[in-house]
Design an enzyme around this catalytic site. Structure first.
Site, PDB file in Angstrom:
ATOM      1  N   LYS A 250      28.096 -20.850 -11.294  1.00 36.07           N
ATOM      2  CA  LYS A 250      28.701 -22.059 -11.366  1.00 36.07           C
ATOM      3  C   LYS A 250      27.969 -23.137 -10.484  1.00 36.07           C
ATOM      4  O   LYS A 250      27.594 -22.938  -9.468  1.00 36.07           O
ATOM      5  CB  LYS A 250      30.209 -21.997 -10.490  1.00 36.07           C
TER       6      LYS A 250
ATOM      7  N   GLY B 291      41.052 -24.863  -6.676  1.00 37.53           N
ATOM      8  CA  GLY B 291      41.183 -23.720  -7.418  1.00 37.53           C
ATOM      9  C   GLY B 291      40.457 -23.627  -8.813  1.00 37.53           C
ATOM     10  O   GLY B 291      40.828 -22.967  -9.697  1.00 37.53           O
TER      11      GLY B 291
HETATM   12  N1  LIG Z   1      33.381 -32.704 -10.241  1.00 38.19           N
HETATM   13  C1  LIG Z   1      33.222 -31.549 -11.355  1.00 38.19           C
HETATM   14  N2  LIG Z   1      32.986 -32.178 -12.456  1.00 38.19           N
HETATM   15  C2  LIG Z   1      33.148 -31.356 -13.680  1.00 38.19           C
HETATM   16  N3  LIG Z   1      33.340 -29.834 -13.531  1.00 38.19           N
HETATM   17  C3  LIG Z   1      33.273 -29.422 -12.412  1.00 38.19           C
HETATM   18  C4  LIG Z   1      33.283 -30.173 -11.159  1.00 38.19           C
HETATM   19  N4  LIG Z   1      33.326 -29.414  -9.950  1.00 38.19           N
HETATM   20  C5  LIG Z   1      33.464 -28.155 -10.409  1.00 38.19           C
HETATM   21  N5  LIG Z   1      33.338 -28.275 -11.687  1.00 38.19           N
HETATM   22  C6  LIG Z   1      33.513 -26.922 -12.677  1.00 38.19           C
HETATM   23  O1  LIG Z   1      34.438 -26.125 -12.099  1.00 38.19           O
HETATM   24  C7  LIG Z   1      34.191 -24.751 -12.234  1.00 38.19           C
HETATM   25  C8  LIG Z   1      34.067 -24.171 -10.748  1.00 38.19           C
HETATM   26  O2  LIG Z   1      32.881 -24.682 -10.076  1.00 38.19           O
HETATM   27  P1  LIG Z   1      32.891 -24.511  -8.531  1.00 38.19           P
HETATM   28  O3  LIG Z   1      31.245 -24.526  -8.381  1.00 38.19           O
HETATM   29  O4  LIG Z   1      33.503 -25.669  -8.048  1.00 38.19           O
HETATM   30  O5  LIG Z   1      33.420 -23.222  -8.043  1.00 38.19           O
HETATM   31  P2  LIG Z   1      34.160 -22.708  -6.737  1.00 38.19           P
HETATM   32  O6  LIG Z   1      33.463 -23.475  -5.667  1.00 38.19           O
HETATM   33  O7  LIG Z   1      34.206 -21.412  -6.680  1.00 38.19           O
HETATM   34  O8  LIG Z   1      35.541 -23.370  -6.666  1.00 38.19           O
HETATM   35  P3  LIG Z   1      36.636 -23.136  -5.749  1.00 38.19           P
HETATM   36  O9  LIG Z   1      36.461 -24.029  -4.376  1.00 38.19           O
HETATM   37  O10 LIG Z   1      38.040 -23.527  -6.417  1.00 38.19           O
HETATM   38  O11 LIG Z   1      36.758 -21.691  -5.424  1.00 38.19           O
HETATM   39  C9  LIG Z   1      32.676 -24.669 -12.789  1.00 38.19           C
HETATM   40  O12 LIG Z   1      33.158 -24.628 -14.168  1.00 38.19           O
HETATM   41  C10 LIG Z   1      32.147 -26.153 -12.491  1.00 38.19           C
HETATM   42  O13 LIG Z   1      31.303 -26.476 -13.403  1.00 38.19           O
HETATM   43 MG   LIG Z   2      35.300 -20.177  -5.494  1.00 37.67          MG
END
Ligand SMILES: Nc1ncnc2c1ncn2[C@@H]1O[C@H](COP(=O)(O)OP(=O)(O)OP(=O)(O)O)[C@@H](O)[C@H]1O
Ligand SMILES: [Mg+2]
Length: 273
Positions: A184, A218
């Site tokens: 991600k 989330g």
């Molecule tokens: N600002 C943003 N704009 C578009 N897509 C986003 C953005 N932030 C996160 N995403 C998307 O959301 C999904 C989760 O990514 P992220 O890297 O934030 O995961 P995470 O850190 O595990 O999230 P969490 O903190 O909820 O556990 C991915 O598909 C990412 O591309």
């Molecule tokens: Mg996460």
């Protein structure tokens, strides 16, 4: 939304988020909105809202395991999804549960492993000593592993700051035994957000504009649960990830604006016509 071939039972092993934006609550909403059936084995209860986590009550190991067994012995599961596990002992219980599930016609029940380590507000959701257990016990059991950039760095020891770093770390995670990884890109700086689905057959990028929003609570749980729902419903891996990516993207764009911190998504966007 595409209609799926059948309902698909997903057993989620993860923590509860009282704020409803992440954790088990996000998992149940996501799986339901995509037409699946959600069952849960709760690993911990967190006291949480959009501003952060202020308390964690771990569930006793025998109760975590008993929840999963009660579901598997009666209802069954077409996919697993794991989220917050908290400590190494819980990782061990979850690995045992995955191993003991009855095989399907196509082999082991696929597991989407979201290697949750730190909440959006900064609270630790996995003991440092549990990273080794996650790496040795759950990464090799992952039909799909869904690390964010800091998690990929913790699991591989590599620096993960760019899309190229995501690719290198993803390849290292395949070496550790994951069947596929969805790297991600939410934490990678840039105007566009790029997630990479990497398998031994190659790579597929899922890419879009970075949405300027504080409502990203989330996103990771939601993406992983949506992927698990697709696999449970018999969709292919790439198709499951593509539908999940679109679902999360729309849910972010339609965030209701609740709370003063990292606000939740609109999980019901496809249901509310
Ligand atoms: N600002 C943003 N704009 C578009 N897509 C986003 C953005 N932030 C996160 N995403 C998307 O959301 C999904 C989760 O990514 P992220 O890297 O934030 O995961 P995470 O850190 O595990 O999230 P969490 O903190 O909820 O556990 C991915 O598909 C990412 O591309
Ligand atoms: Mg996460």
């Amino acid at each position: 939304m595409t209609s799926a071939p059948h309902q698909g039972r997903v057993l989620v092993l993860a923590g509860s988020d009282s704020g409803g934006g992440a954790g088990i609550q996000a998992d149940i909403k996501t799986i339901t909105a995509l037409g699946g059936y959600a069952a849960t084995a709760i690993t911990a209860i967190t006291v949480q809202n959009t501003l952060g986590v202020t308390g964690v009550h771990p569930i006793p190991l025998d109760i975590v395991e008993a929840q999963a067994r009660a579901v598997l012995d009666d209802i069954g599961a077409d996919a697993f999804k794991t989220g917050m596990l908290g400590d190494a002992a819980t990782v061990e219980v979850v690995a045992r549960v995955l191993d003991s599930a009855p095989k399907t016609r196509n082999g082991a029940v696929p597991a989407v492993i979201d290697p949750v380590m730190i909440a959006k507000g900064g609270a630790s959701l996995l003991a440092q000593q549990a990273i080794g257990a996650l790496k040795s016990l759950l990464v090799p059991r992952a039909a799909l592993l869904t690390p964010n950039a800091p998690e990929a760095a913790a699991l591989t020891g590599l620096t993960v700051e760019t899309t190229d770093d995501l690719r290198r770390a993803g390849e290292a995670l395949l070496e550790l035994g994951a069947h596929a990884v969805l790297m991600k890109g939410g934490h990678v700086a840039g105007e566009r957000v790029v997630d990479l689905l990497i398998t031994r057959q190659g790579e597929t990028a899922f890419e879009g504009e970075r949405i300027e929003t504080r409502h990203t609570h989330g996103t990771g749980c939601t993406l992983a649960s949506a992927c698990a729902t697709g696999l449970a419903q018999g969709l292919g891996l790439t198709e499951s990830v593509a539908r999940a990516w679109n679902y999360v993207h729309e849910a972010m764009l339609r965030a209701p604006g609740f709370g003063a911190g990292h606000g939740p998504l609109d999980h019901a966007w496809g249901v509310r016509k």
